[in-house]
Design a protein around this motif. Sequence first.
Motif, PDB file in Angstrom:
ATOM      1  N   THR A 190       0.666  -1.143  -0.162  1.00 52.87           N
ATOM      2  CA  THR A 190      -0.194   0.055   0.121  1.00 52.87           C
ATOM      3  C   THR A 190       0.834   1.214  -0.023  1.00 52.87           C
ATOM      4  O   THR A 190       2.040   1.276   0.678  1.00 52.87           O
ATOM      5  N   ASP A 191       0.348   2.160  -0.606  1.00 48.02           N
ATOM      6  CA  ASP A 191       1.021   3.375  -0.504  1.00 48.02           C
ATOM      7  C   ASP A 191      -0.044   4.702  -0.203  1.00 48.02           C
ATOM      8  O   ASP A 191       0.255   5.894  -0.303  1.00 48.02           O
ATOM      9  N   GLY A 192      -1.144   4.163   0.265  1.00 47.66           N
ATOM     10  CA  GLY A 192      -2.237   4.990   0.916  1.00 47.66           C
ATOM     11  C   GLY A 192      -3.043   5.619  -0.356  1.00 47.66           C
ATOM     12  O   GLY A 192      -3.999   6.418   0.102  1.00 47.66           O
ATOM     13  N   SER A 193      -3.080   5.248  -1.369  1.00 47.10           N
ATOM     14  CA  SER A 193      -3.667   5.791  -2.667  1.00 47.10           C
ATOM     15  C   SER A 193      -5.109   5.180  -2.617  1.00 47.10           C
ATOM     16  O   SER A 193      -5.346   4.277  -2.165  1.00 47.10           O
ATOM     17  N   ASP A 194      -6.076   5.729  -3.372  1.00 47.52           N
ATOM     18  CA  ASP A 194      -7.359   5.219  -3.528  1.00 47.52           C
ATOM     19  C   ASP A 194      -7.340   3.827  -4.060  1.00 47.52           C
ATOM     20  O   ASP A 194      -8.030   2.964  -3.725  1.00 47.52           O
ATOM     21  N   VAL A 195      -6.295   3.829  -4.955  1.00 45.43           N
ATOM     22  CA  VAL A 195      -6.246   2.309  -5.657  1.00 45.43           C
ATOM     23  C   VAL A 195      -6.062   1.374  -4.828  1.00 45.43           C
ATOM     24  O   VAL A 195      -6.167   0.146  -4.809  1.00 45.43           O
ATOM     25  N   ALA A 196      -4.806   1.529  -3.899  1.00 45.63           N
ATOM     26  CA  ALA A 196      -4.408   0.775  -2.926  1.00 45.63           C
ATOM     27  C   ALA A 196      -5.350   0.334  -1.812  1.00 45.63           C
ATOM     28  O   ALA A 196      -5.510  -0.547  -1.442  1.00 45.63           O
ATOM     29  N   GLU A 197      -6.206   1.349  -1.478  1.00 48.69           N
ATOM     30  CA  GLU A 197      -7.319   1.266  -0.537  1.00 48.69           C
ATOM     31  C   GLU A 197      -8.496   0.120  -0.996  1.00 48.69           C
ATOM     32  O   GLU A 197      -8.929  -0.512  -0.318  1.00 48.69           O
ATOM     33  N   ALA A 198      -8.573   0.258  -2.580  1.00 46.92           N
ATOM     34  CA  ALA A 198      -9.627  -0.607  -3.105  1.00 46.92           C
ATOM     35  C   ALA A 198      -8.983  -2.001  -2.923  1.00 46.92           C
ATOM     36  O   ALA A 198      -9.553  -2.985  -2.855  1.00 46.92           O
TER      37      ALA A 198
ATOM     38  N   GLN B 169       3.902   8.717   6.532  1.00 45.05           N
ATOM     39  CA  GLN B 169       3.035   8.446   5.435  1.00 45.05           C
ATOM     40  C   GLN B 169       3.049   6.964   5.555  1.00 45.05           C
ATOM     41  O   GLN B 169       1.895   6.336   5.198  1.00 45.05           O
ATOM     42  N   ALA B 170       4.003   6.289   5.826  1.00 40.40           N
ATOM     43  CA  ALA B 170       4.236   4.795   5.978  1.00 40.40           C
ATOM     44  C   ALA B 170       3.367   4.320   6.976  1.00 40.40           C
ATOM     45  O   ALA B 170       2.687   3.158   6.717  1.00 40.40           O
ATOM     46  N   ASN B 171       3.404   4.913   8.198  1.00 45.07           N
ATOM     47  CA  ASN B 171       2.435   4.374   9.422  1.00 45.07           C
ATOM     48  C   ASN B 171       0.984   4.675   8.922  1.00 45.07           C
ATOM     49  O   ASN B 171       0.207   3.782   9.539  1.00 45.07           O
ATOM     50  N   GLU B 172       0.818   5.741   8.462  1.00 46.10           N
ATOM     51  CA  GLU B 172      -0.785   5.989   7.861  1.00 46.10           C
ATOM     52  C   GLU B 172      -1.240   4.865   7.061  1.00 46.10           C
ATOM     53  O   GLU B 172      -2.136   4.494   6.982  1.00 46.10           O
ATOM     54  N   ALA B 173      -0.539   4.660   5.911  1.00 45.08           N
ATOM     55  CA  ALA B 173      -0.938   3.690   5.074  1.00 45.08           C
ATOM     56  C   ALA B 173      -1.063   2.226   5.579  1.00 45.08           C
ATOM     57  O   ALA B 173      -2.192   1.779   5.313  1.00 45.08           O
ATOM     58  N   THR B 174      -0.148   1.903   6.396  1.00 51.61           N
ATOM     59  CA  THR B 174      -0.294   0.506   6.778  1.00 51.61           C
ATOM     60  C   THR B 174      -1.275   0.549   7.964  1.00 51.61           C
ATOM     61  O   THR B 174      -1.981  -0.243   8.204  1.00 51.61           O
ATOM     62  N   GLY B 175      -1.502   1.802   8.761  1.00 51.08           N
ATOM     63  CA  GLY B 175      -2.316   1.849   9.742  1.00 51.08           C
ATOM     64  C   GLY B 175      -3.935   1.665   9.237  1.00 51.08           C
ATOM     65  O   GLY B 175      -4.627   1.231   9.962  1.00 51.08           O
ATOM     66  N   VAL B 176      -4.017   2.162   7.979  1.00 52.84           N
ATOM     67  CA  VAL B 176      -5.419   2.088   7.456  1.00 52.84           C
ATOM     68  C   VAL B 176      -5.823   0.727   7.361  1.00 52.84           C
ATOM     69  O   VAL B 176      -6.666   0.187   7.578  1.00 52.84           O
ATOM     70  N   VAL B 177      -4.930  -0.212   6.704  1.00 57.28           N
ATOM     71  CA  VAL B 177      -5.132  -1.709   6.569  1.00 57.28           C
ATOM     72  C   VAL B 177      -5.309  -2.101   7.859  1.00 57.28           C
ATOM     73  O   VAL B 177      -6.266  -3.082   7.977  1.00 57.28           O
ATOM     74  N   ALA B 178      -4.382  -1.633   8.982  1.00 56.22           N
ATOM     75  CA  ALA B 178      -4.700  -2.519  10.421  1.00 56.22           C
ATOM     76  C   ALA B 178      -5.913  -2.106  10.838  1.00 56.22           C
ATOM     77  O   ALA B 178      -6.612  -2.948  11.547  1.00 56.22           O
ATOM     78  N   ASP B 179      -6.285  -0.729  10.737  1.00 56.50           N
ATOM     79  CA  ASP B 179      -7.799  -0.335  11.388  1.00 56.50           C
ATOM     80  C   ASP B 179      -9.002  -1.056  10.742  1.00 56.50           C
ATOM     81  O   ASP B 179      -9.787  -1.496  11.381  1.00 56.50           O
ATOM     82  N   ARG B 180      -8.848  -1.121   9.452  1.00 57.20           N
ATOM     83  CA  ARG B 180      -9.918  -2.068   8.595  1.00 57.20           C
ATOM     84  C   ARG B 180      -9.897  -3.292   8.964  1.00 57.20           C
ATOM     85  O   ARG B 180     -10.923  -3.884   9.077  1.00 57.20           O
ATOM     86  N   GLY B 181      -8.584  -4.073   9.200  1.00 58.46           N
ATOM     87  CA  GLY B 181      -8.315  -5.329   9.634  1.00 58.46           C
ATOM     88  C   GLY B 181      -9.093  -5.709  10.910  1.00 58.46           C
ATOM     89  O   GLY B 181     -10.213  -6.466  11.274  1.00 58.46           O
ATOM     90  N   ALA B 182      -8.974  -4.666  11.990  1.00 57.67           N
ATOM     91  CA  ALA B 182      -9.488  -4.771  13.359  1.00 57.67           C
ATOM     92  C   ALA B 182     -11.083  -4.751  13.391  1.00 57.67           C
ATOM     93  O   ALA B 182     -11.777  -5.606  13.954  1.00 57.67           O
ATOM     94  N   GLU B 183     -11.470  -4.016  12.522  1.00 57.65           N
ATOM     95  CA  GLU B 183     -12.924  -3.719  12.308  1.00 57.65           C
ATOM     96  C   GLU B 183     -13.714  -5.173  11.816  1.00 57.65           C
ATOM     97  O   GLU B 183     -14.775  -5.418  12.300  1.00 57.65           O
ATOM     98  N   ARG B 184     -12.835  -6.100  11.205  1.00 59.12           N
ATOM     99  CA  ARG B 184     -13.399  -7.299  10.579  1.00 59.12           C
ATOM    100  C   ARG B 184     -12.753  -8.472  11.168  1.00 59.12           C
ATOM    101  O   ARG B 184     -12.863  -9.425  11.077  1.00 59.12           O
TER     102      ARG B 184
END
Length: 153
Positions: A9-17, A70-85
């Motif tokens: 991930t780089d935090g972009s919309d494409v990566a988030e998809a 930037q790195a922590n934010e990008a991977t953090g989004v993945v971790a947060d979404r994972g925690a929700e699931r």
Amino acid sequence: MYERILVPTDGSDVAEAAVDHALDLAEKYDAEVHALYVVDIDSVNISLGTEQVDRLKQGRFDEMEELKEQANEATGVVADRGAERAVDVAEHVAGGRPHKVIGDYAEGHGIDLIVMGSHGRAGVRRALLGSVTERTLRSTHVPVLVVDYFDED
């Protein structure tokens, strides 16, 4: 079928998809997800000195707060979404050539599937795939699921 899924991930919309697809698969197969942010050494090489580039290659971002954030934010989004699931997410940040780091990480961590965006945040979108995605497809034997994103604006 899948036990470990890598989502660069780089935090972009494409990566988030791609993150959404990776998490859907992880839920279905009870897999863990690995979120990987790669600082592209070639793109930062011009503005940094040799010593700083060497630190990035070693994954040492302590003196480069903006990159670290930037790195922590990008991977953090993945971790947060994972925690929700209730999906386990391992976060990792590395420096190097993105396709090489992705391939090496996949091989070194027993990754069963790489889920990545069709193109990243940097540069102009190519006709089919971004250069990192294309190079990853050509340089790894791990299956790669390429996710595209269409901005509805």
